[in-house]
Design an enzyme around this catalytic site. Structure first.
Site, PDB file in Angstrom:
ATOM      1  N   HIS A  20      14.602   2.256 -35.195  1.00  0.00           N
ATOM      2  CA  HIS A  20      13.361   2.315 -35.172  1.00  0.00           C
ATOM      3  C   HIS A  20      12.583   2.044 -33.600  1.00  0.00           C
ATOM      4  O   HIS A  20      11.473   2.412 -33.507  1.00  0.00           O
ATOM      5  CB  HIS A  20      12.811   1.026 -36.104  1.00  0.00           C
ATOM      6  CG  HIS A  20      11.618   1.264 -37.058  1.00  0.00           C
ATOM      7  ND1 HIS A  20      11.207   2.393 -37.189  1.00  0.00           N
ATOM      8  CD2 HIS A  20      10.858   0.200 -37.547  1.00  0.00           C
ATOM      9  CE1 HIS A  20      10.122   2.325 -38.082  1.00  0.00           C
ATOM     10  NE2 HIS A  20       9.864   0.968 -38.272  1.00  0.00           N
ATOM     11  N   ASN A  66       4.429  -2.455 -37.211  1.00  0.00           N
ATOM     12  CA  ASN A  66       3.118  -2.230 -38.101  1.00  0.00           C
ATOM     13  C   ASN A  66       1.851  -2.471 -37.727  1.00  0.00           C
ATOM     14  O   ASN A  66       0.902  -2.238 -38.107  1.00  0.00           O
ATOM     15  CB  ASN A  66       3.354  -3.284 -39.385  1.00  0.00           C
ATOM     16  CG  ASN A  66       4.679  -2.986 -40.106  1.00  0.00           C
ATOM     17  OD1 ASN A  66       5.307  -1.737 -39.823  1.00  0.00           O
ATOM     18  ND2 ASN A  66       4.995  -3.519 -40.926  1.00  0.00           N
ATOM     19  N   ASP A  91      10.182   7.352 -34.018  1.00  0.00           N
ATOM     20  CA  ASP A  91      11.477   7.912 -34.755  1.00  0.00           C
ATOM     21  C   ASP A  91      10.829   8.418 -36.169  1.00  0.00           C
ATOM     22  O   ASP A  91       9.940   8.267 -36.656  1.00  0.00           O
ATOM     23  CB  ASP A  91      12.023   6.644 -35.208  1.00  0.00           C
ATOM     24  CG  ASP A  91      11.461   5.703 -35.973  1.00  0.00           C
ATOM     25  OD1 ASP A  91      11.737   5.433 -37.233  1.00  0.00           O
ATOM     26  OD2 ASP A  91      10.445   4.888 -35.503  1.00  0.00           O
ATOM     27  N   ASN A 112       4.922   3.220 -40.673  1.00  0.00           N
ATOM     28  CA  ASN A 112       4.022   2.220 -40.565  1.00  0.00           C
ATOM     29  C   ASN A 112       3.252   2.107 -39.174  1.00  0.00           C
ATOM     30  O   ASN A 112       2.087   1.678 -39.101  1.00  0.00           O
ATOM     31  CB  ASN A 112       4.423   0.885 -40.848  1.00  0.00           C
ATOM     32  CG  ASN A 112       4.624   0.618 -42.554  1.00  0.00           C
ATOM     33  OD1 ASN A 112       3.993   1.265 -43.204  1.00  0.00           O
ATOM     34  ND2 ASN A 112       5.595  -0.047 -42.895  1.00  0.00           N
TER      35      ASN A 112
END
Length: 187
Positions: A20, A66, A91, A112
């Site tokens: 991530h 997020n 990513d 997100n």
């Protein structure tokens, strides 16, 4: 002319090597190659790089993935950077490990970080460089996969592709979106 180059990721040592955090890794490589140093500021770590006559504000949000949109919106306003000069490195599960795809806009595809950026900017029309992380995980294990680390074999591919992503950023800022897409997508 200024550009905001945002690498998405999560802060903290426990996330540093995760899939991530590929956006952070790309910006770290860019800063290192440019002898730039990040400083912790509001909503993230920030560095400035001059590439010819362009100023690139490199941003690694400290808001966690997020809430990345908070950092992007703040730094766009603070530096007076228009949306067409925003470049987000993210990513992407739908691309093979190390594949690069540049897009001028698009849906968040369940990501997100992108979802929050679109929410805060009230548009999905911002450029993004999608960096493939593959999708070799069992059904229902997506979160564990993106928050996991690359295998040694995949890490070798990633390390070879990060310089290509850095060059793609420069190409976007110096030669424009069409040039960057034509020369760096699927490389």
């Amino acid at each position: 002319m200024k550009y905001l180059v945002v690498g998405l990721g999560n802060i903290g040592d426990e996330y540093a090597a995760t899939r991530h955090n590929i956006g952070f890794r790309v910006l770290d490589a860019f800063a290192k190659a440019s002898n730039a140093v990040f400083s912790t500021q509001r909503y993230g770590d920030v560095a400035q790089v001059r590439v010819k006559n362009k100023i690139l504000v490199l941003l690694k949000p400290s808001t966690y993935m997020n809430l990345s949109g908070n950092a992007v919106a703040y730094w766009m306003q603070k530096e007076n950077i228009p949306i067409e000069n925003v470049f987000v490195i993210v990513d992407d599960l739908s691309l093979p490990v190390g594949a690069i795809r540049i897009r001028p806009k698009g849906s968040d595809a369940g990501h997100n970080g992108l979802k929050n950026i679109a929410l805060m900017l009230k548009t999905e029309n911002y450029t993004r460089l999608k960096f493939g992380i593959g999708n070799d995980f069992p059904r229902g294990m997506q979160v564990e996969y993106v928050l996991g680390t690359f295998s040694d074999e995949d890490n070798k591919i990633i390390e070879q592709k990060i310089p290509t992503a850095v060059e793609a950023i420069k190409a976007f800022c110096l030669s424009g979106l069409a040039f960057a897409m034509n020369h760096f997508s699927n490389k």
